[in-house]
Design a protein around this motif. Structure first.
Motif, PDB file in Angstrom:
ATOM      1  N   SER A 291      55.288 -29.210 -24.560  1.00  0.00           N
ATOM      2  CA  SER A 291      55.349 -28.299 -23.385  1.00  0.00           C
ATOM      3  C   SER A 291      54.036 -28.617 -22.447  1.00  0.00           C
ATOM      4  CB  SER A 291      54.976 -26.741 -24.019  1.00  0.00           C
ATOM      5  OG  SER A 291      53.913 -26.998 -24.863  1.00  0.00           O
TER       6      SER A 291
ATOM      7  N   GLU B 144      48.853 -33.050 -23.085  1.00  0.00           N
ATOM      8  CA  GLU B 144      50.461 -32.747 -23.332  1.00  0.00           C
ATOM      9  C   GLU B 144      51.271 -33.298 -22.038  1.00  0.00           C
ATOM     10  OE1 GLU B 144      50.942 -28.719 -26.178  1.00  0.00           O
ATOM     11  OE2 GLU B 144      51.145 -28.599 -23.983  1.00  0.00           O
TER      12      GLU B 144
ATOM     13  N   GLU C 189      40.399 -26.184 -23.960  1.00  0.00           N
ATOM     14  CA  GLU C 189      41.588 -26.001 -23.266  1.00  0.00           C
ATOM     15  C   GLU C 189      41.607 -26.004 -21.572  1.00  0.00           C
ATOM     16  OE1 GLU C 189      40.701 -24.378 -25.860  1.00  0.00           O
ATOM     17  OE2 GLU C 189      42.414 -25.065 -27.459  1.00  0.00           O
TER      18      GLU C 189
ATOM     19  N   TYR D 187      51.203 -27.041 -21.469  1.00  0.00           N
ATOM     20  CA  TYR D 187      50.030 -26.061 -21.279  1.00  0.00           C
ATOM     21  C   TYR D 187      48.711 -26.723 -21.234  1.00  0.00           C
ATOM     22  CZ  TYR D 187      53.492 -22.264 -21.721  1.00  0.00           C
ATOM     23  OH  TYR D 187      54.579 -21.323 -21.538  1.00  0.00           O
ATOM     24  N   SER D 188      48.722 -27.753 -21.854  1.00  0.00           N
ATOM     25  CA  SER D 188      47.326 -28.380 -21.859  1.00  0.00           C
ATOM     26  C   SER D 188      47.480 -29.850 -21.121  1.00  0.00           C
ATOM     27  CB  SER D 188      46.800 -28.580 -23.045  1.00  0.00           C
ATOM     28  OG  SER D 188      47.526 -29.744 -23.865  1.00  0.00           O
TER      29      SER D 188
END
Ligand SMILES: Nc1nc2c(ncn2[C@@H]2O[C@H](COP(=O)(O)OP(=O)(O)OP(=O)(O)O)[C@@H](O)[C@H]2O)c(=O)[nH]1
Ligand SMILES: [Mg+2]
Lengths: 103, 640
Positions: free
Chosen positions: B65, B71, B414, B67-68
């Protein structure tokens, strides 16, 4: 049926079943006392989504049985999920709903 | 010229990707036992079986995904740069969570080989994994490896080469439950009308049902978005959970089924020391006692060992001087060579190396055992007061080695805000160069207690700055989610390699700067330029109560902090600093060099990560802050 509790309130050594998350309030730090400004509220909403998402990817899913390995009065909670250890900050742990299960 | 093949190493965090990368390419990626060390893709080359292969080490991630940042880096690389092969490195002792990631990789429809790494840990648990069966269930080649013992890597490479030569490989497929599959099918069909999709249709369909934000913004058709809304609402109605939860659960269900089918219990597990150690290391009282004792222990070991070694190397070199002075060359040149170049080299070996070498060794041991993750756990509560979570402590500890990798390493956080806070705090952490000054000057001539006092001052300062940053940088604090790695017996090969990588940096990068700066300085002395400079600096010198020669060294210290001490030695022609500085001056000098400005490399790292403005503001802020605090200290020391 047992009542819903939050993960951070579970005594160490107990096994619990995950039942859900507090999605809407993403207020994940205990030391955050001031009132929120509007942009921060949006920010929190997004990060609430992010953290619940990350937790689920790590295996903290509704229905999953997890063991609370370490839980002091301060600091993170350590749980065993899917055979591995996960440290969860106290703020986040207080937004995970669980049910105690009888052994 | 033959074609260069690209092979990407992907997988969860802390599974051994970088160990494998280093083994295959001779590279020097950071290795350690906590999740999130590699934050940027790194590449290296190797020639095997007549093929030229580019190997890319990707950041460890738990999902594809977006989200960071890690990734996104990994997902874009795999999807858009079309590596010829992706090696998914799996922590075999944690099969379910690693399969969870592998399934998403399979959905990207790239050719994959699976490395079942850390197989030694599986055996210690008394388990066995049937690689044949796993390979059949996945439809992918599977090879057992133990990267740290260099086992199975040859076989892994053989498989990789065969596939590259053949040019094809099974891609495997994962099937989810009926309700999910039927909706994926409807969506994939609808996606056919769109042109130029960046990812395979099935992958897009699944990510849309998971409500991946980046995917939503990439699909421009409102028709499709509306369809997605209808489909995920249906899923949510059937299962009574959010649709992302439904898909994650399904993925884990398949992972559990496969894991169960391939793992068998063979014998009793060996007793795992990690849990026993954690009873102390994470104890809410003894954990902190252990942490503080460990820090003090490291302090004294590095100091005792370093000062002993420093004295020895120093006297060894001083034996050389008479011989050199006999040489028949003009005196000014002789002074330039000896005082500038040779003293610079000597200082590097005699003053700097004795402290940083043992320090780096201990740091590498800490990294490889897994203790850093324990420190993150213990300090989570404290760090929340600074608006960041416990993982922030890991880059801060790395920062004791050098601020530059710490600023990069702040990406374990994050969010941008947390990264900024951690990076600014990291510049205030005494790196090994500053440790040299505190140990070689303050501890040697005033005693270790004064050195500790300087550290304590510095930590208080860091805490206060953290409080201020938390208050004034916009955004909200976040919480900790971290996989706790098991404690591991440190592997000596890994540790020595890591120590050497850091020391090499000192020899190749710092030494030339030290020597050049020293020669420039000696030139300035010979040309009688020092006088005007000192008088220009005299207000600052007087304010700080330092001799003006010492103030000049602060200018050079911006290049490398050790230079201040080395130049002091060159200026005064002695390493017995007690003869030329008063105890108060030693203390003030130590304190000011610790904080007065980040060195150029650190400023450059700040600029790279956060832009010019941040780099300039931090540098100026720290300069002014250090002057004020140094002046205040001077005033106080005069009064008392
Ligand atoms: N016992 C054992 N340990 C291993 C093996 N492979 C790697 N390790 C250890 O696992 C830890 C992590 O290795 P890394 O190569 O840094 O992991 P990584 O996958 O690059 O991690 P990130 O960069 O954080 O994503 C280190 O402490 C290694 O020494 C193995 O086969 N067996
Ligand atoms: Mg790595």
């Amino acid at each position: 049926m047992e009542s819903k509790k939050i993960l951070s309130s579970i005594v160490q050594g107990k096994k619990v079943k995950v039942v859900g998350f507090d999605y809407h309030m993403g207020l994940f730090s205990r030391h955050h006392h001031r009132l929120l400004r509007l942009h921060e509220a949006n920010d929190l909403e997004r990060h609430g989504v992010f953290f619940t998402r990350r937790l689920q990817e790590m295996g903290i899913l509704p229905g999953e049985i997890i063991e609370v390995l370490r839980n002091g009065n301060i600091g993170p909670v350590e749980v065993i999920v899917k055979n591995s250890h996960l440290a969860i900050g106290r703020g986040i742990a207080s937004r995970i709903y669980v049910e105690e299960i009888d052994e | 010229m033959n074609k260069t093949f690209t092979v990407a190493l992907a997988g969860n965090a802390n599974v051994g990707k970088s160990v494998i990368f280093n083994q295959l390419t001779g590279g020097s990626q950071i290795v350690g036992n906590w999740p999130g060390k590699t934050v940027e893709k790194a590449e290296g080359f190797t020639e095997q079986g007549g093929l030229r292969i580019r190997i890319v080490d990707l950041p460890g991630i738990y999902s594809l995904s977006t989200y960071s940042e890690e990734e996104i880096v990994s997902r874009e690389f795999i999807a858009h740069e079309h590596p010829d092969l992706v090696v998914d490195i799996i922590d075999a002792s944690n099969l379910e969570r690693n399969l969870f990631f592998l399934f998403q990789l399979m959905e990207l429809e790239v050719p994959i080989v699976v490395a079942l790494n850390q197989y030694d840990v599986v055996e210690e648990k008394g388990l066995e994994i049937d690689e044949q069966k796993l390979s059949e269930l996945l439809g992918l080649p599977v090879i057992k490896t133990i990267a740290t013992k260099n086992r199975g890597l040859k076989e892994l490479f053989q498989v990789i080469i065969n596939i590259l030569k053949r040019g094809k490989n099974g891609r495997g497929k994962v099937e989810y439950g009926k309700e999910v599959e039927s909706r994926i099918k409807i969506l994939s069909k609808a996606l056919e009308q769109l042109q130029e999709l960046k990812y395979p249709k099935r992958f897009i369909a699944i990510k849309l049902l998971e409500k991946d934000p980046l995917m939503f913004s990439e699909i421009k058709s409102t028709e499709i978005i509306n369809l997605v809304r209808i489909l995920y609402k249906e899923l949510e109605e059937i299962h009574g959970e959010k649709s992302e939860t439904v898909i994650i659960s399904e993925r884990y269900a398949v992972a559990s089924r496969i894991a169960e089918a391939v793992i068998t219990k063979m014998r009793k597990a060996k007793k795992d020391l990690s849990d026993v150690l954690d009873k102390v290391a994470l104890h809410r009282f003894w954990g902190y006692v252990l942490l503080i004792s460990l820090v003090l222990f490291i302090f004294f070991v590095v100091f005792k060992f370093g000062s002993y070694l420093s004295g020895m190397i120093g006297s060894l070199f001083s034996l050389l001087k008479p011989y050199f002075m006999y040489l028949n060359i003009p005196v000014p040149l002789k002074e330039l060579i000896w005082n500038g170049a040779i003293e610079g080299i000597i200082a590097g070996f005699a003053i700097v190396l004795p402290y940083i070498a043992p320090f780096y060794l201990i740091l590498s041991i800490l990294e490889d055992t897994g203790y850093l993750a324990r420190i993150a756990f213990l300090t989570d509560n404290l760090m929340h007061r600074l608006g960041v979570h416990g993982k922030a402590f890991i880059p801060l500890i790395e920062s004791f080695g050098c601020n530059v990798p710490a600023i990069l390493g702040s990406r374990v956080m994050e969010r941008k805000r947390d990264r900024l806070i951690v990076s600014i705090l990291a510049t205030l952490v005494p790196c090994s160069a500053r440790t040299v000054i505190i140990f070689g000057l303050v501890a040697v001539f005033l005693g270790p207690l004064y050195a500790i006092l300087i550290y304590v001052f510095d930590f208080i300062l860091i805490f206060i700055v953290g409080l201020l940053l938390n208050k004034y940088i916009k955004g909200t604090p976040t919480g900790l989610i971290m996989e706790m790695p098991r404690f591991r017996k440190p592997v000596f090969k890994v540790i020595f390699r890591q120590t050497w990588v850091r020391l090499k940096e000192f020899f190749y990068f710092a030494m030339p700067i030290i020597v050049t700066a020293n020669i420039v300085m000696e030139g300035l002395i010979l040309l009688k330029f020092i006088g005007p400079i000192t008088s220009a600096l005299s207000p600052i010198s007087r304010f700080l109560g330092l001799p003006s020669l010492a103030t000049i060294t602060l200018i050079f210290g911006v290049l490398r902090k050790e230079l201040t001490l080395i130049m002091l030695a060159t200026f005064y022609q002695t390493t017995n600093f007690a003869k030329v500085l008063t105890p108060q001056q030693i203390f003030i000098f130590g304190f000011v060099t610790m904080i007065y400005i980040p060195c150029v490399a650190t400023i450059a790292a700040l600029k790279r990560e956060f832009g010019n403005l941040t780099a300039i503001l931090v540098s100026i802020g720290e300069f002014i802050g250090a002057l004020l605090l140094g002046g205040l200290l001077n005033l106080l020391l005069r009064i008392f």
